[in-house]
Design an enzyme around this catalytic site. Structure first.
Site, PDB file in Angstrom:
ATOM      1  N   TRP A 199      48.100  56.976   8.468  1.00  0.00           N
ATOM      2  CA  TRP A 199      48.597  55.778   9.142  1.00  0.00           C
ATOM      3  C   TRP A 199      49.415  56.204  10.364  1.00  0.00           C
ATOM      4  CZ3 TRP A 199      53.695  54.242  10.009  1.00  0.00           C
ATOM      5  CH2 TRP A 199      53.832  52.970  10.588  1.00  0.00           C
ATOM      6  N   ASP A 367      50.869  38.108  12.089  1.00  0.00           N
ATOM      7  CA  ASP A 367      51.139  37.789  10.683  1.00  0.00           C
ATOM      8  C   ASP A 367      52.319  36.822  10.530  1.00  0.00           C
ATOM      9  OD1 ASP A 367      51.246  37.945   7.961  1.00  0.00           O
ATOM     10  OD2 ASP A 367      51.524  40.113   7.861  1.00  0.00           O
ATOM     11  N   ARG A 443      51.403  46.956  -0.525  1.00  0.00           N
ATOM     12  CA  ARG A 443      52.142  45.987   0.284  1.00  0.00           C
ATOM     13  C   ARG A 443      52.205  44.628  -0.438  1.00  0.00           C
ATOM     14  NH1 ARG A 443      50.973  43.476   6.298  1.00  0.00           N
ATOM     15  NH2 ARG A 443      53.063  43.688   7.090  1.00  0.00           N
ATOM     16  N   ASP A 478      42.716  41.774  10.090  1.00  0.00           N
ATOM     17  CA  ASP A 478      43.442  42.935   9.565  1.00  0.00           C
ATOM     18  C   ASP A 478      43.018  43.243   8.132  1.00  0.00           C
ATOM     19  OD1 ASP A 478      45.338  44.944   9.456  1.00  0.00           O
ATOM     20  OD2 ASP A 478      47.050  43.648   9.893  1.00  0.00           O
ATOM     21  N   MET A 479      43.436  44.381   7.615  1.00  0.00           N
ATOM     22  CA  MET A 479      43.145  44.802   6.233  1.00  0.00           C
ATOM     23  C   MET A 479      44.146  45.894   5.909  1.00  0.00           C
ATOM     24  SD  MET A 479      41.471  47.129   4.131  1.00  0.00           S
ATOM     25  CE  MET A 479      40.327  47.153   2.786  1.00  0.00           C
ATOM     26  N   ASN A 480      45.095  45.595   5.017  1.00  0.00           N
ATOM     27  CA  ASN A 480      46.264  46.471   4.906  1.00  0.00           C
ATOM     28  C   ASN A 480      46.424  47.231   3.602  1.00  0.00           C
ATOM     29  OD1 ASN A 480      47.818  46.295   7.446  1.00  0.00           O
ATOM     30  ND2 ASN A 480      47.686  44.120   7.027  1.00  0.00           N
ATOM     31  N   ASP A 548      48.601  51.564  14.567  1.00  0.00           N
ATOM     32  CA  ASP A 548      49.907  50.897  14.570  1.00  0.00           C
ATOM     33  C   ASP A 548      50.928  51.703  15.351  1.00  0.00           C
ATOM     34  OD1 ASP A 548      49.388  48.559  13.315  1.00  0.00           O
ATOM     35  OD2 ASP A 548      50.111  49.173  11.350  1.00  0.00           O
TER      36      ASP A 548
HETATM   37  C1  DGJ Z   1      49.081  45.795  10.356  1.00  0.00           C
HETATM   38  C2  DGJ Z   1      48.592  45.716  11.764  1.00  0.00           C
HETATM   39  O1  DGJ Z   1      48.055  46.932  12.157  1.00  0.00           O
HETATM   40  C3  DGJ Z   1      49.740  45.282  12.656  1.00  0.00           C
HETATM   41  O2  DGJ Z   1      49.351  45.291  13.990  1.00  0.00           O
HETATM   42  C4  DGJ Z   1      50.202  43.923  12.226  1.00  0.00           C
HETATM   43  O3  DGJ Z   1      49.167  42.993  12.444  1.00  0.00           O
HETATM   44  C5  DGJ Z   1      50.601  43.939  10.767  1.00  0.00           C
HETATM   45  N1  DGJ Z   1      49.577  44.499   9.936  1.00  0.00           N
HETATM   46  C6  DGJ Z   1      50.921  42.557  10.283  1.00  0.00           C
HETATM   47  O4  DGJ Z   1      51.147  42.510   8.946  1.00  0.00           O
END
Ligand code: DGJ
Length: 745
Positions: A199, A367, A443, A478-480, A548
């Site tokens: 990341w 977000d 998360r 997005d996808m976190n 990011d």
């Molecule tokens: C991860 C993204 O990479 C960021 O730019 C942002 O959109 C956040 N998520 C928001 O939760």
């Protein structure tokens, strides 16, 4: 360009002006690999390329010592019938055997290129652009067909490949391995390059000498990942950015992948790419077929830049699709680093107004606008606006933003749900989860089971409503989190090995439906920054949030590494505030702009917080970007000096007509009383005189390419009083400069 079949020799020669790819139907009916590289003259028979000789400890398929698969270069090898390297495929049969013997049946050569149902793939716009070869092989015992599909593009150094398994028998089999691409190269004299990281430091260039044994990168996270990219390069050790042989291999896929090179003890190199066989099985019932994703191989005799430029052209124009494919990208302002979750409509409008004053074209709400989302514990899955924050919803806000003269876009993370959400409360069984096992979160969120059509339909319905009623020009998708406890409550036990791939197919189907229904919307993919920056995503979303990490110095490395495969137009790149939120580093505003210019440019800060002088500089950056973005995003991109190897990095973009070029020149740490410096440029017209910036200096292209552009620091040799002389530009740490070269009229 042509695909020839030499009947007597039973050989296929795929070639265009630049490359040749030669395949032979072997004596056992399998496909042998004879050559991939620079174009060679056609001949009726390339049999002499089929090398094999007696070797001890070898298993032979023929009575003589002439035919062992261990010693024959192949196109889609199998294990266990005289070859011992990792195979391209494996089929588990009801009797427990995994042995197969797919032999040539027939083939078809036709102009153009087929689409792959449900999967992203390169395409053609007319039949003249490519030719395709489909070779059908059959395992007589299993009653199953294997179709190997090859496309060669006119004028591009690229071959696209995939495979399809067709079960025409009356029984079910389990595919436990089904690679997209496999090739045996005759030697191992290569450097292996992979693009790995984590990341906020994605796609760092890692190079090492290819050695006997297996070297591989992969993902088992459910997405292509920050950690490794589904793209690898083999280059000759003597090759560099500008000359020599380099081959790139890219998988057009966004899920679990494997990209590997196995060098045997005779130095034959087997390169293969495909869905990661780890955690994969596909239950192939009678009458069903399985199509692998596509992989693209590029050969360049002109070094790494030559290879990258071929990928850029192909992926920008024949993988990316839609109305935004060929259009310069709007200059956007995204509120994430400006506000995080702390906003209401009034605050957003004020930020947007300022952005408009400075020349921004698109306002993006990140977000926190939906459901009960005021931090990252709640709301994912509820794709309707939080009216405490946005009284008029997305519709109302989008109208207000448009009334300011800006376009409007917003953020979503459609594949996820928080347990604190209406969606989860209504459908707890819609998460990916294993029965009787604890469920890990990432998360505070969980992954929706996109292998289920009803889940994808439901999310589509919510998005359809909001996009239909609002003025939306852009979506950031997005996808976190990665996928854990991968299991679908909707699939039977024998199909659980399919969940990862079915998830990706569900994701692609949602992208397909949304991009088809709302073709005017520009989609930007994202996964915690660049955890899904892959060729699969480019088919649906022509740009991707690169990382990011918005620090300019780190971004040089990330964008540099990304450019080995992916075009500049696909790299979301924003100017953010200092101290930088990821690193606390302070870099000059000019450098933040100079790095982001080489991408889909935007801002990730509240412009109201800048000084008047900084605002003036921002306006200048936006004017510059508007003037040159076509060249920056769609010109020919050259990497000149690597930030991984030098204190000074440089790259450039050249317009198609070669009349304009823009050079980005970036210093990491300042140095005192330093050497005289020159930078050799590329891609110019030798006989054209170029004016360099405002300097009034004019140089011919051949001079700039052979002697170089003089880039000696403006402050080299400056007395150490700390005060620059009148008119002197002082260099600092993270100093940078943009040179604009224009053909003098
Ligand atoms: C991860 C993204 O990479 C960021 O730019 C942002 O959109 C956040 N998520 C928001 O939760």
């Amino acid at each position: 360009m042509a695909i020839l079949f030499h009947e007597a020799a039973r050989e296929f020669h795929l070639y265009n002006d630049n490359i040749s790819y030669i395949i032979k139907i072997l004596q056992n009916g399998h496909l042998g690999q004879l050559y991939f590289g620079a174009r060679v003259r056609d001949r009726n028979d390339f049999d002499h390329l089929l090398e094999s000789c007696y070797r001890p400890m070898t298993a032979y398929q023929s009575k003589s010592y002439a035919f062992s698969l261990e010693h024959i270069k192949q196109e889609y090898p199998v294990y266990g019938t005289s070859d011992f390297k990792l195979p391209a495929m494996e089929v588990l049969q009801p009797n427990g055997s995994r042995l197969t013997d797919f032999t040539y049946q027939h083939h078809r050569i036709y102009p153009g290129k087929p689409a792959l149902e449900g999967l992203p793939a390169t395409y053609t716009e007319s039949d003249e652009e490519a030719d395709t070869l489909e070779v059908t092989l059959k395992d007589q015992v299993l009653g199953m067909n294997l179709v190997l599909i090859y496309t060669i593009f006119n004028g591009e150094n690229a071959i696209a490949r995939s495979a399809r398994f067709e079960n025409g028998s009356g029984q079910a089999f389990d595919l436990t391995r089904a690679m997209s691409f496999s090739i045996d190269l005759p030697d191992c004299d290569y450097d292996w390059i992979q693009f790995s990281g984590a990341w906020s430091r994605e796609r760092q260039v890692k190079t090492r000498r290819l050695e006997q044994g297996i070297q591989a990168v992969s993902s088992a996270r459910g997405h292509s990942s920050h950690n490794h990219n589904p793209f690898i390069v083999l280059k000759r050790p003597s090759a560099d950015e500008f000359q020599g042989e380099a081959m790139g291999f890219s998988l057009i896929y966004s899920g679990n992948f494997l990209a590997q090179a196995e060098v045997d003890t005779y130095n034959v190199t087997r390169v293969m790419l495909g869905i990661n066989p780890f955690a994969f099985t596909w239950h192939l019932a009678p009458g069903e077929s399985f199509q692998t994703p596509e992989a693209v191989a590029v050969y360049s005799g002109e070094g790494l830049n030559g290879m990258s430029q071929a990928f850029h052209r192909l992926f920008r124009t024949r993988l990316a699709r839609g109305q935004w494919r060929d259009r310069v990208r709007p200059i956007l302002l995204n509120n994430w680093e400006a506000t995080y979750f702390d906003f209401n409509e009034d605050k957003l409008i004020e930020i947007a107004k300022t952005a408009k004053e400075d020349g921004v074209e698109l306002f993006v709400l990140d977000d926190g606008w939906f459901g009960a989302r005021t931090d990252d514990h709640a709301g994912l899955g509820d794709w309707y606006a939080n009216t405490d924050r946005l009284p008029g919803g997305i519709k109302g806000l989008s109208e207000k933003i448009e009334a300011l003269g800006l376009k409007f876009g917003f953020w979503v993370e459609l594949e996820m749900a928080n347990m604190d959400s209406g969606l989860y409360r209504a459908h707890p069984d819609w998460l990916i989860q294993a029965p009787d096992r604890p469920l890990s979160h990432g998360r505070h969120q969980y992954v929706l089971d996109f292998s289920r059509k009803e889940v994808v339909d439901y999310i589509f319905g919510m998005m359809d409503k909001i996009l239909s009623e609002s003025k939306v020009s852009y979506i950031k998708w997005d996808m976190n989190r990665s996928i854990t406890e991968c299991y679908s409550l909707a699939l039977p036990p024998e199909r659980q090995g399919e969940v990862f791939h079915r998830y990706i197919l569900g994701l692609y189907s949602l992208y397909e439906r949304l991009t088809q229904k709302f073709p005017h919307i520009l989609f930007e993919s994202c996964a915690s920054g660049g955890a899904r920056f892959d060729a699969g995503m480019l088919y649906y979303a022509p740009q991707c949030w690169t990382s990011d990490d918005s620090d300019a110095a780190e971004r040089i490395k990330i964008q540099y590494g990304t450019s080995f495969c992916y075009p500049v137009s696909s790299m979301g790149a924003h100017v953010s505030a200092v101290p930088n939120h990821q690193l606390s580093r302070v870099t000059p505003l000019s450098t933040r702009g100079n790095v982001a210019f080489f991408g889909a440019f935007g801002y990730e800060l509240d412009l109201q917080k800048l000084s008047a002088k900084e605002r003036e500089m921002v306006r200048g950056q936006i004017r510059f970007m508007k003037q040159y973005r076509y060249i920056l995003q769609f010109g020919t991109f050259y990497r000149l000096q690597s930030p991984f190897e030098n204190n000074i990095a440089a790259w450039m973009a050249v317009s198609e007509d070669k009349q304009t070029a823009i050079v980005g020149y970036y210093k990491t740490l300042n140095d005192v009383n330093c050497e005289y410096r020159r930078l050799k440029l590329k891609g110019l017209e030798a006989g054209t005189a170029y004016q360099v910036g405002q300097s009034g200096k004019v140089h011919y292209g051949d001079e700039l390419m052979n002697l170089g552009l003089i880039t000696t620091d403006p402050s080299a040799g400056q007395p150490t009083s700390g005060q620059p002389e009148e008119g002197m530009e002082m260099c600092t740490d993270f100093w940078s400069k943009i040179y604009v070269l224009k053909a003098a009229r």
